[in-house]
Every structure is written in structure tokens, then in C-alpha cells.
Design a protein around this motif. Structure first.
Motif, PDB file in Angstrom:
ATOM      1  N   LEU A  36      31.662  31.492  51.804  1.00 40.42           N
ATOM      2  CA  LEU A  36      31.243  32.625  51.474  1.00 40.42           C
ATOM      3  C   LEU A  36      30.123  33.352  51.702  1.00 40.42           C
ATOM      4  CD1 LEU A  36      34.000  32.723  48.315  1.00 40.42           C
ATOM      5  CD2 LEU A  36      34.138  34.742  50.801  1.00 40.42           C
ATOM      6  N   GLY A  37      29.466  31.955  52.092  1.00 41.40           N
ATOM      7  CA  GLY A  37      27.522  32.358  51.857  1.00 41.40           C
ATOM      8  C   GLY A  37      27.491  30.517  50.521  1.00 41.40           C
ATOM      9  N   GLN A  38      26.402  30.904  50.999  1.00 43.92           N
ATOM     10  CA  GLN A  38      25.081  30.076  50.475  1.00 43.92           C
ATOM     11  C   GLN A  38      25.098  30.198  48.635  1.00 43.92           C
ATOM     12  OE1 GLN A  38      24.063  27.678  52.017  1.00 43.92           O
ATOM     13  NE2 GLN A  38      24.887  28.504  53.659  1.00 43.92           N
ATOM     14  N   GLY A  39      25.125  29.469  47.908  1.00 42.90           N
ATOM     15  CA  GLY A  39      25.069  29.196  45.871  1.00 42.90           C
ATOM     16  C   GLY A  39      24.630  30.536  46.089  1.00 42.90           C
ATOM     17  N   ALA A  40      23.516  31.070  45.848  1.00 44.02           N
ATOM     18  CA  ALA A  40      22.174  31.574  45.764  1.00 44.02           C
ATOM     19  C   ALA A  40      22.412  32.917  46.166  1.00 44.02           C
ATOM     20  CB  ALA A  40      20.381  31.460  46.021  1.00 44.02           C
ATOM     21  N   ASP A  41      23.423  33.451  47.067  1.00 37.67           N
ATOM     22  CA  ASP A  41      24.005  34.424  48.083  1.00 37.67           C
ATOM     23  C   ASP A  41      24.968  35.836  46.448  1.00 37.67           C
ATOM     24  OD1 ASP A  41      23.126  34.197  50.139  1.00 37.67           O
ATOM     25  OD2 ASP A  41      24.619  33.299  50.809  1.00 37.67           O
ATOM     26  N   PRO A  42      24.791  36.607  46.148  1.00 38.24           N
ATOM     27  CA  PRO A  42      25.044  37.235  45.067  1.00 38.24           C
ATOM     28  C   PRO A  42      26.277  37.758  45.192  1.00 38.24           C
ATOM     29  CG  PRO A  42      23.580  39.164  46.012  1.00 38.24           C
ATOM     30  CD  PRO A  42      23.745  37.169  47.075  1.00 38.24           C
ATOM     31  N   VAL A  43      27.343  37.793  44.032  1.00 36.26           N
ATOM     32  CA  VAL A  43      28.860  37.913  43.803  1.00 36.26           C
ATOM     33  C   VAL A  43      28.362  39.593  44.502  1.00 36.26           C
ATOM     34  CG1 VAL A  43      30.519  38.879  43.033  1.00 36.26           C
ATOM     35  CG2 VAL A  43      29.546  36.177  42.693  1.00 36.26           C
ATOM     36  N   PRO A  44      29.876  40.050  45.171  1.00 35.99           N
ATOM     37  CA  PRO A  44      29.453  41.331  45.731  1.00 35.99           C
ATOM     38  C   PRO A  44      29.663  42.889  44.073  1.00 35.99           C
ATOM     39  CG  PRO A  44      30.983  40.786  47.216  1.00 35.99           C
ATOM     40  CD  PRO A  44      29.996  39.907  45.981  1.00 35.99           C
ATOM     41  N   LEU A  45      29.285  43.905  44.038  1.00 38.99           N
ATOM     42  CA  LEU A  45      29.659  45.016  43.066  1.00 38.99           C
ATOM     43  C   LEU A  45      31.109  45.629  43.793  1.00 38.99           C
ATOM     44  CD1 LEU A  45      28.744  45.748  40.339  1.00 38.99           C
ATOM     45  CD2 LEU A  45      27.599  47.638  42.491  1.00 38.99           C
ATOM     46  N   LEU A 431      30.049  46.227  33.675  1.00 40.83           N
ATOM     47  CA  LEU A 431      29.299  46.943  34.909  1.00 40.83           C
ATOM     48  C   LEU A 431      28.137  46.927  33.365  1.00 40.83           C
ATOM     49  CD1 LEU A 431      30.991  50.335  36.125  1.00 40.83           C
ATOM     50  CD2 LEU A 431      30.178  48.063  37.340  1.00 40.83           C
ATOM     51  N   ALA A 432      28.252  46.926  32.418  1.00 41.13           N
ATOM     52  CA  ALA A 432      26.957  46.537  31.050  1.00 41.13           C
ATOM     53  C   ALA A 432      26.346  45.556  31.487  1.00 41.13           C
ATOM     54  CB  ALA A 432      27.426  47.454  29.592  1.00 41.13           C
ATOM     55  N   SER A 433      27.850  44.607  31.502  1.00 44.06           N
ATOM     56  CA  SER A 433      26.519  43.328  32.227  1.00 44.06           C
ATOM     57  C   SER A 433      26.168  42.960  32.949  1.00 44.06           C
ATOM     58  CB  SER A 433      28.628  42.231  31.686  1.00 44.06           C
ATOM     59  OG  SER A 433      29.412  42.915  30.603  1.00 44.06           O
ATOM     60  N   HIS A 434      26.835  43.794  33.684  1.00 45.51           N
ATOM     61  CA  HIS A 434      26.178  43.544  35.500  1.00 45.51           C
ATOM     62  C   HIS A 434      24.900  43.741  35.468  1.00 45.51           C
ATOM     63  CE1 HIS A 434      24.843  44.319  39.482  1.00 45.51           C
ATOM     64  NE2 HIS A 434      26.206  44.135  39.344  1.00 45.51           N
ATOM     65  N   PHE A 435      24.371  44.984  34.063  1.00 41.56           N
ATOM     66  CA  PHE A 435      22.969  45.852  34.443  1.00 41.56           C
ATOM     67  C   PHE A 435      22.632  44.297  32.559  1.00 41.56           C
ATOM     68  CE2 PHE A 435      20.398  48.552  31.711  1.00 41.56           C
ATOM     69  CZ  PHE A 435      19.422  48.397  32.675  1.00 41.56           C
ATOM     70  N   LEU A 436      22.972  44.838  32.115  1.00 43.37           N
ATOM     71  CA  LEU A 436      22.342  44.238  31.293  1.00 43.37           C
ATOM     72  C   LEU A 436      22.394  42.761  31.429  1.00 43.37           C
ATOM     73  CD1 LEU A 436      23.802  45.766  27.879  1.00 43.37           C
ATOM     74  CD2 LEU A 436      21.057  46.138  29.393  1.00 43.37           C
ATOM     75  N   LYS A 437      22.842  41.583  31.547  1.00 42.28           N
ATOM     76  CA  LYS A 437      22.336  40.475  31.508  1.00 42.28           C
ATOM     77  C   LYS A 437      22.606  39.530  33.188  1.00 42.28           C
ATOM     78  CE  LYS A 437      25.739  40.028  27.191  1.00 42.28           C
ATOM     79  NZ  LYS A 437      27.270  39.450  27.315  1.00 42.28           N
ATOM     80  N   GLY A 438      23.227  40.372  33.954  1.00 38.21           N
ATOM     81  CA  GLY A 438      23.152  39.978  35.174  1.00 38.21           C
ATOM     82  C   GLY A 438      24.516  39.655  36.373  1.00 38.21           C
ATOM     83  N   GLU A 439      25.505  39.576  35.414  1.00 34.45           N
ATOM     84  CA  GLU A 439      26.639  39.216  35.950  1.00 34.45           C
ATOM     85  C   GLU A 439      27.149  39.815  36.084  1.00 34.45           C
ATOM     86  OE1 GLU A 439      29.029  38.857  31.886  1.00 34.45           O
ATOM     87  OE2 GLU A 439      27.728  37.416  31.318  1.00 34.45           O
ATOM     88  N   TYR A 440      28.875  39.480  37.154  1.00 33.65           N
ATOM     89  CA  TYR A 440      28.977  40.276  38.473  1.00 33.65           C
ATOM     90  C   TYR A 440      30.084  40.763  38.474  1.00 33.65           C
ATOM     91  CZ  TYR A 440      30.766  34.790  37.883  1.00 33.65           C
ATOM     92  OH  TYR A 440      31.392  34.588  37.346  1.00 33.65           O
ATOM     93  N   ALA A 441      30.192  41.095  39.122  1.00 30.57           N
ATOM     94  CA  ALA A 441      31.419  42.513  38.215  1.00 30.57           C
ATOM     95  C   ALA A 441      32.337  42.853  39.516  1.00 30.57           C
ATOM     96  CB  ALA A 441      30.673  43.601  38.450  1.00 30.57           C
ATOM     97  N   ALA A 442      33.191  42.053  40.759  1.00 27.07           N
ATOM     98  CA  ALA A 442      33.524  42.206  41.791  1.00 27.07           C
ATOM     99  C   ALA A 442      34.865  43.142  42.071  1.00 27.07           C
ATOM    100  CB  ALA A 442      33.298  40.864  42.556  1.00 27.07           C
ATOM    101  N   ASP A 443      35.318  43.150  42.726  1.00 25.37           N
ATOM    102  CA  ASP A 443      36.725  43.608  42.968  1.00 25.37           C
ATOM    103  C   ASP A 443      37.748  42.658  42.519  1.00 25.37           C
ATOM    104  OD1 ASP A 443      36.176  46.126  44.031  1.00 25.37           O
ATOM    105  OD2 ASP A 443      35.338  45.952  46.194  1.00 25.37           O
ATOM    106  N   ALA A 444      38.906  42.575  42.149  1.00 26.63           N
ATOM    107  CA  ALA A 444      39.927  41.545  42.272  1.00 26.63           C
ATOM    108  C   ALA A 444      39.955  41.008  43.500  1.00 26.63           C
ATOM    109  CB  ALA A 444      41.159  42.790  41.880  1.00 26.63           C
TER     110      ALA A 444
END
Length: 887
Positions: A36-45, A431-444
Motif C-alpha cells: 500500500l505504500g511506505q509507513g509515513a504515507d497518509p491513510v486516505p480520507l 472527521l473531528a478526530s481527523h482534524f483535532l488529533k490527526g487520526e485517519y478517517a478512511a473508507d470502509a
């Protein structure tokens, strides 16, 4: 408005937003991230989410979602909380949150709440906010408008979000009025838990501003801070570039994105934001701190071990995603071990758990938490440390890992099957966690691919290495929380236990694989004697050969869920006083004993990877079963039903263990002011009837396991019950399962009736209960009268509840500033027999010096209603709230 503060809690949460997939059919590819990529690659929104920045720098997230239909959820996420307060601002982040509901540029005074209530919003339940150490979060939901063939969020609702972002009013009079409400919120928290929290937080968060920044703040600052100081905090941190607006709902997302900038008018900041980020100091290798904290009103003894771990920032990347998979497996396996040990009646603790606990955005502890039996602190700490050492030295068995993966797989399969049935509130939080905490919010779908790609590369060796790393720094804080009268070991003794545990001989855990079969062979089927269909609901009705009745009602709110509810008349109302304690605890004993021939531990292992559950309850007047399953596990649910009725189980060891849990909980119960108050209230409103006797040690000693087993056996005649199945039903399959596993249950002695005792309510009575060291009163007002049940009366009582909620909040909280929250309710019940009962009550916490005044004010409002004085505007809002609750 609610607040979230720190308290020693354990959580083992799968933080992946909606992982989906299965463990079967994995690729043989073993690279860490499955290509899927490298470890530092972001999880897609998530692909349908629209995100970006408005011209003023404010971040936005917009997501179209049709559940619930025709509603939109609006949120303002502010990247500011109590940790940013100066010394003379302690509590002002939370104070600002309160002021946001008290008047803004376009909604002066109470107009904001009036508007939300007109839409059916309940203040606190549907329109709310909270302040944490790091963040402040506002949210509400509204009906969407259909104009020109497009669905939009009402401009007035968007104006509220915009005003919160930059137009909150800090009128001096409004600030003064709100001070008393916040002080009352502070008062509601008072007690042993709050006192201990104020000791624990500085211990765990030492070396960072978090240690002195509980969100509720300090009373002296709340009472004395001028309005200008609140406004200064607001203007400093409520900046367009420090906030995000999140819109999720059944609207046209493209239109809302195009129009959003016109609604969000907060000014662009003149300078870049300089928001400090505070973290705890890193772990100090080998440090051991022991704190024994006592409180005279605490009713339990808890042993908490906090292992400080290295910082782990939430980056929302592939590495975090993979690590979350591993952390979930580890926490699940450790918790399973602790809970299995707690089922042993000889265990020194009654319950225990483990998991990661985070403070701030990066700092973290790994926590073991156990409730010790009286005088068992030493033994509890030894047992917890043995489990920790077993994990550190040996890791987990292949059987444990396989079971944890199957459980994860089962959970994720359920999530993916419901990916299009998620409600909007779920996405708001992601989505709030994505903005406030930098957590991922990806598609199922993405998470499905990621999990199936990554998990094959997660080996037992890597899992065990990760688990051992939790304790690598060996920076340990031990907290013992205990009642004042509890005898505790010395600090030196506890330190010695820690030292000894590191050298103790601990056998390597072993475990054999367990078959997932519940029945060796299917029973001889029964039959469905008759079938009919209810004209009003379309429900299918079956009469079974053993006398049981089945109702099947197809619903469309879930794709892959079956829900069971079963009920029979008759409960503990039929037992003698000598039998009452045994009968009241019998169902709980059964639920902790396992099922049929299997112990609870065996049953948990057999059901690993299965999404099916079943529990039995007995009340005063009814016996009920609650259960459910995903469609693929419906057969397991029916097998569990068959075993529950044909082999009712109360196992001696499990029953003794449960009695020990009760004994531990009751040992210091009389030291807890709330427990004393509610026990006395129960005695009063139920006239001292033994069927409702509060539990105490003397009552517990009357429990007889054989009596409980005898009562349980009486409860399992299938002909007494009506079984209701709802959900996405496969009727041919359910017909087969019903005939094989439900109709086949042998009939027993019929018992589908109420007992013959008559409940005696007290007459007019005023009573004061004195207990506790805080300046805090709890007031209960109750009215009871015989009243025959009717659907119309039930609906009227529900409307009255909503009406009371608004009127009492307006009169007692908003006008008088006497409470933080107040509850009023009306209920029409078909029990107790033979007629039924109408109940009206109100309960609130307040300053003891105002208890009589506020009680009189509540009674005055109720008398106005009784006299027919109804505020039509409030009544309209109450009906809207009732409709919204039933949508």
C-alpha cells in the motif's frame, strides 16, 4: 453542556474508523504494508468527504450521508482546551463554551436555544458541547430544507456555527448569570471520585501543564474572572485557522461546499497561529512511584499500574494504522486473560482490565486496572504483575492470537456489511478526530484492503515484541485507591512486590484450541402449528408446538443484523421473602456461568469470531431474553437459545465468584453518600417491600445457590414466552431454525402470570438524608397514583416529559441559576398489576441552602400544569422533540 475530564480508565479501543474485511484468503505477500505504500504515507480520507480551507483559513469537512433521512449534523471543532489557559484563566475554556449558548451576534440571549428547541432539539442531548484538555467541540443537528430540488442546511443553522466561531457575546450580565450554572456543574461532580481525581491528575501528568488544568477549572476563578478575561481567551484561540466546521447529513454536498464560504464570515487572522503543544516528559527508565490515596467516601479498592511508554504521535499514516491493529490484538488478549482469572472465585480481584491510556496527543501509558477484594491489595498487585510478566517474557500462544484475529475479523466483517447504514453522528466523530488529533478517517473499502494486506505480515513474534515494548522503560506508577478504613500494605511492601515479580518463576502460558461447536447433534424438531400476519405492521406470527409464540418483523435500518427480544409474565414478584435475594440474583449467576455444558470461559472461546449474543434477565414482573446476531450467525443464536432453555446453568464456582463481587462492592457501600441516599429513597418509594430491598451484606448472606438454581429452572418453560425477531430477516432460514431449535424445546410447568402482592406507595412524606462531606444536595420529588394503562395516556406522559424538560430547565437553571441539570419525567406503566401506575418525578443536585427554594419552584411549575396553565410555545417545542425522538 458536558465536560470530559481525566479519570483512571482502561480502554482497549479499535481506533480504526470502520475497518472491514476478513482474514481468509490473505495474500502470501509479507511486506509490512502489503504494497500500500511506505509507513509515513497518509491513510486516505474517505473518498466522498469534501475537505479544504475557506478563504479565512478555516478547515471544512462536508460529507453527504442519508442516515438519518432529511437531517444534517453541524459541528464546530476548536483546537483549544483547558491546557492553553493561563493561571488566572483556569476554567475559562469551559466557561467560554457555556457562553456560546447564552447569546451571539445574531442570536441574543435565549434565541439560539429557542430556535434549536423549535426544531425538536433537546438541550444537552441533541444540542451540546464539551471542553477537554486540548479541544472544544460544539454540535447539533437540524432538519434539512428542500429548495429548488436541492437539499440544503438552513442558513439560520449555519449562522449559529458562524457565530460560535467569532460572534459569541460576553455581556456582563449574562456572564454573571452563567457563573452560578457552572458552579452548580462543579457541584454535581463533588464527591470521592472528584477529590481523588484532583490528586491523581498531578501524579500522572507531572511535568506538564496538564497536571494543573482540569477543564472544570477553579471555583474562585469561575466566580471572579471578569467578562473581559473570558472574551480575551475566546479571541486568542477562536481563530479561523484554529477551527474546523464539519457538516454531515442528507443534503447536497456539492451545493453546500460551493455556498459554505458565504456563510462562514470569521475574519482571516492577521498573523500565523502560535499554539503551543504540551506533552509529558519521556519515561525515565527504572522509575517506580507508589501512591496510596484514601477517601472516607470511597466504596471500593482499586489497584492501578501505569507503565509509561514512549511517545507515539497520531499521524494518521500507514504505520499508525498497522500499529493499531497490533495494539488491538494485544489489549484484547491481555484483557481476556485478566477476565478469565477474575472468574475464579479464589481470585484476589473481582474484575480487571488492561489497555492503552493516552494523555495529550502523544503521551501514553499502558494500564492494568483491578478492583481488589477487601484486604487483598498485595495479592491483587502480585496477580496483575504476574500477568504482565507472563506477557513480557513469553508473549501469547498461537491459539490466543488466532482467536483474537478471528474476533477482529468477525467485528470487521460486521462493520463492512453495514458500511452504507452508518448514521451521520459516526462520521462527525471520525472527521473531528481527523482534524483535532490527526487520526485517519478512511473508507470502509480502503480499510478492508489495508487490513487484509497487512495482517498476514503481523507475526506472533512481532505481536509479542510489541507487547513487551509496553514495559520496556519500566517507568511504573502504582496507584492504590481505597476507603479510609481499609488496611493497606506499606509503600515498602508494594515496592518489594514489584521487585520480586521481576524475578518470580512464572510458567509459560499454554492453551489448547477449542471447538466452536455448541451442539453435538441437532434436536428432534418441533413444529409451527399456525401462521398469520398482522394487518397493521406486516409482522408474521407463529404459534409453536410447545406453546411459544414468535413474532417476526422485517426492518431495513441494518443490512446484516437480527435482534431478539423475548418476554414472559412473572418474575421475582412470586417469591417469598426468604427466596427473594436468591431469585433476584439468579439470572446474573446464569449469565456468568456459561451456557449448557460450557463454562463462561469455554463459551467465550467457542464463540470467538462469532457475532452472536444472548442474555437472560428477571425483573419484578417479567422475565426477558435479549440477543442478536449477524445473519450468518443466526444459527448460533438459536443454538444458544436451545441450550439456555434445555440446560439452565448456574455453576457453583461462577456463582461464588459473583457473590464475591457483590461482597466486595457492598463492603464499603454505606460510606458512599449517593448510595446511602438512593438506598433510602428506594426503601421509601417502594414502602419497604422486600421485592425491592436494597442490597447489603446481610441481605447477600441470604442468597442460596440451590435456591437460585431452582428459581432459574422455573423460568425456562418456552410456552411462557413471546419471542420477537426483528432486522434483516431470512424467513425460510428462520423457519428452519425455529422448528429445529425453538419449537423442539420441551414444554414445562406453565408460569405466565403476575404474582399476587400489592405494591404500597408511601403517602405524603418529606424526609432528609444526611451523608457526605461536600456542600451538595440531591433532591427527589415524586408523585404516584394508580392509573390504567392506555396508548393515549402513554403518549400524553411522553409529551409531558418533554414539556417538563424544557420548562424546568428554563425556570430552574436558566432563570434561577440553581442547577446545572434538572430532570423531570412522567410515565404511565402497565405495572404494577392489577391496574398500572402514573408516575411523575423530578431530580436535581443543588446548593443545600437552596434546596427548599428550588423544590418549591419545581412544585409550582407542576401545579401550573395540573391547573391547565400550559405555555403553548413550549408545548409545541415539546411535541417537536417527541417527534424527533421517534423518527
Amino acid at each position: 453542556m458536558s465536560r470530559r475530564v481525566l479519570w483512571p480508565v482502561v480502554f482497549a479501543v479499535l481506533v480504526i474508523s470502520s475497518l472491514a474485511g476478513g482474514c481468509a484468503g490473505f495474500s502470501a505477500r509479507q511486506d509490512l504494508y502489503g504494497g500500500l505504500g511506505q509507513g509515513a504515507d497518509p491513510v486516505p480520507l474517505m473518498s466522498k468527504a469534501r475537505t479544504g480551507k475557506l478563504p479565512n483559513g478555516m478547515r471544512y469537512y462536508i460529507l453527504e450521508n442519508s442516515l438519518p433521512e432529511n437531517r444534517a449534523f453541524l459541528t464546530l471543532a476548536v483546537n483549544a482546551g483547558s491546557v492553553l489557559e493561563k493561571e488566572d484563566e483556569r476554567g475559562l475554556a469551559h466557561f467560554v463554551e457555556h457562553m456560546s449558548f447564552n447569546g451571539t451576534a445574531r442570536f441574543p440571549e435565549s434565541e439560539l436555544l429557542d430556535y434549536l428547541r423549535s426544531l425538536g432539539m433537546r438541550f444537552g442531548a441533541d444540542a451540546n458541547a464539551f471542553t477537554s484538555f486540548d479541544f472544544t467541540f460544539y454540535g447539533f443537528d437540524v432538519p434539512v430544507e428542500a429548495t429548488g430540488g436541492l437539499k440544503r442546511i438552513p442558513a439560520k443553522a449555519l449562522a449559529i456555527i458562524d457565530d460560535w466561531a467569532h460572534g459569541v457575546s460576553f455581556d456582563a450580565e449574562a456572564v454573571e448569570n452563567e457563573r452560578s450554572v457552572i458552579i452548580e456543574e462543579y457541584r454535581t461532580r463533588l464527591g470521592a471520585a472528584e477529590r481523588l481525581q484532583r490528586k491523581i491528575v498531578p501524579i500522572l501528568l507531572e511535568g506538564s501543564p496538564y497536571a494543573e488544568r482540569l477543564p472544570i477549572g477553579l471555583p474562585e476563578i469561575i466566580q471572579g474572572a471578569p467578562a473581559s478575561r473570558l472574551e480575551n481567551f475566546y479571541k486568542t484561540w477562536y481563530r479561523a485557522d484554529n477551527m474546523a466546521v464539519i457538516l454531515v447529513g442528507d443534503f447536497d454536498a456539492a451545493v453546500m461546499e460551493a455556498e459554505l464560504a458565504a456563510h462562514m464570515s470569521a475574519p482571516a487572522p492577521a498573523e500565523p497561529l502560535r499554539r503551543p503543544v504540551y506533552e509529558l516528559p519521556p519515561p525515565a527508565r527504572g522509575r517506580l512511584r507508589v501512591e496510596m490515596l484514601k477517601d472516607s467516601e470511597l466504596s471500593f479498592t482499586s489497584v492501578e499500574t501505569y507503565y509509561k511508554a514512549e511517545r507515539q504521535p497520531r499521524r494518521g499514516d500507514l504505520e499508525n494504522f498497522r500499529q493499531d491493529l497490533i495494539d488491538f490484538l494485544i489489549s484484547r488478549m491481555i484483557s481476556d486473560r485478566l477476565q478469565e482469572a477474575a472468574l475464579n472465585p479464589d481470585s484476589p480481584y473481582t474484575k480487571a482490565d488492561a489497555g492503552e491510556s493516552r494523555y495529550g496527543l502523544e503521551s501514553r501509558y499502558y494500564l492494568f486496572s483491578a478492583t481488589a477484594k477487601p484486604d487483598k491489595v498485595r495479592e491483587t498487585l502480585e496477580a496483575v504483575l504476574r500477568e504482565k510478566e507472563a506477557v513480557r517474557r513469553y508473549g501469547f500462544t498461537g491459539t490466543e492470537i488466532d482467536r483474537a484475529k478471528r474476533e477482529l475479523n468477525s467485528y470487521l466483517l460486521r462493520m463492512v456489511s453495514e458500511k452504507d447504514r452508518q448514521e451521520s453522528a459516526y462520521y462527525v466523530n471520525a472527521l473531528a478526530s481527523h482534524f483535532l488529533k490527526g487520526e485517519y478517517a478512511a473508507d470502509a473499502e480502503w480499510e478492508f484492503e489495508a487490513m487484509t494486506a497487512m495482517l498476514p505480515g503481523v507475526s506472533a513474534k512481532e505481536i509479542n515484541r510489541a507487547a513487551a515494548a509496553y514495559y520496556e522503560a519500566n517507568d511504573l506508577t502504582i496507584l492504590v485507591l481505597a476507603p479510609e478504613a481499609a488496611g493497606l500494605p506499606t509503600e515498602a511492601e508494594l515496592r518489594g512486590i514489584v521487585t520480586a515479580s521481576r524475578k518470580a518463576r512464572i510458567p509459560r502460558p499454554t492453551e489448547e484450541a477449542v471447538s466452536d461447536k455448541l451442539l453435538e447433534a441437532d434436536p428432534v424438531p418441533g413444529s409451527i402449528l399456525s401462521e398469520s400476519r398482522d394487518a397493521d405492521t406486516g409482522a408474521v406470527l407463529w404459534e409453536l408446538s410447545n406453546g411459544a409464540r414468535v413474532i417476526l418483523r422485517e426492518t431495513a435500518n441494518k443490512n446484516n443484523e437480527i435482534v431478539l427480544y423475548a418476554m414472559a409474565r412473572g418474575g421475582t414478584d412470586s417469591v417469598t421473602e426468604a427466596e427473594s435475594a436468591s431469585a433476584r440474583i439468579a439470572a446474573e449467576m446464569a449469565n456468568t456461568s456459561g451456557l449448557g455444558p460450557y463454562s463462561q470461559t469455554e463459551l467465550i472461546k467457542k464463540l470467538a469470531g462469532t457475532q452472536a449474543y444472548l442474555s437472560f434477565q428477571t425483573g419484578t414482573f417479567f422475565r426477558t431474553l435479549n440477543g442478536g446476531a449477524v445473519k450468518g450467525d443466526a444459527k448460533k443464536l438459536f443454538e444458544m437459545l436451545y441450550l439456555a432453555f434445555t440446560q439452565p446453568r448456574i455453576e457453583n464456582g461462577a456463582a461464588r465468584s459473583l457473590l464475591e463481587q457483590y461482597r466486595t462492592a457492598l463492603a464499603q457501600r454505606n460510606e458512599d453518600p449517593e448510595a446511602v441516599y438512593y438506598d433510602e429513597l428506594t426503601r421509601i418509594i417502594y414502602g419497604g417491600d422486600y421485592h425491592y430491598r436494597p442490597w447489603d451484606l446481610a441481605y447477600l448472606e441470604t442468597v442460596d445457590i440451590a435456591q437460585a438454581r431452582s428459581f432459574l429452572t422455573r423460568c425456562v418453560n418456552p410456552g411462557d414466552y413471546t419471542f420477537i425477531f426483528t432486522g434483516n430477516l431470512d424467513l425460510p432460514a428462520l423457519r428452519q431454525y425455529t422448528e429445529t431449535y425453538l419449537a423442539s424445546i420441551p414444554s414445562g410447568e406453565s408460569w405466565n402470570r403476575f404474582g399476587d402482592f400489592t405494591l404500597k406507595r408511601p403517602g405524603k412524606l418529606d424526609k432528609a438524608v444526611y451523608k457526605g462531606k461536600e456542600e451538595k444536595s440531591t433532591v427527589f420529588l415524586g408523585w404516584y397514583m394508580d392509573e390504567a394503562f392506555s396508548p393515549a395516556g402513554y403518549a400524553a406522559a411522553a409529551a409531558l416529559t418533554e414539556y417538563l424538560d424544557i420548562r424546568l430547565t428554563e425556570e430552574i437553571r436558566e432563570k434561577r441559576g440553581g442547577v446545572y441539570s434538572i430532570y423531570g419525567s412522567a410515565a404511565l406503566s402497565p405495572t404494577p398489576p392489577p391496574r398500572g401506575e402514573l408516575i411523575l418525578n423530578s431530580i436535581f443536585d443543588c446548593d443545600p441552602r437552596r434546596a427548599v427554594e428550588l423544590s418549591d419552584a419545581v412544585v409550582q411549575q407542576i401545579e401550573l400544569i395540573a391547573q391547565g396553565t400550559i405555555n403553548r410555545d413550549t408545548f409545541t417545542k415539546a411535541i417537536e422533540a417527541l417527534k424527533k425522538g421517534h423518527e
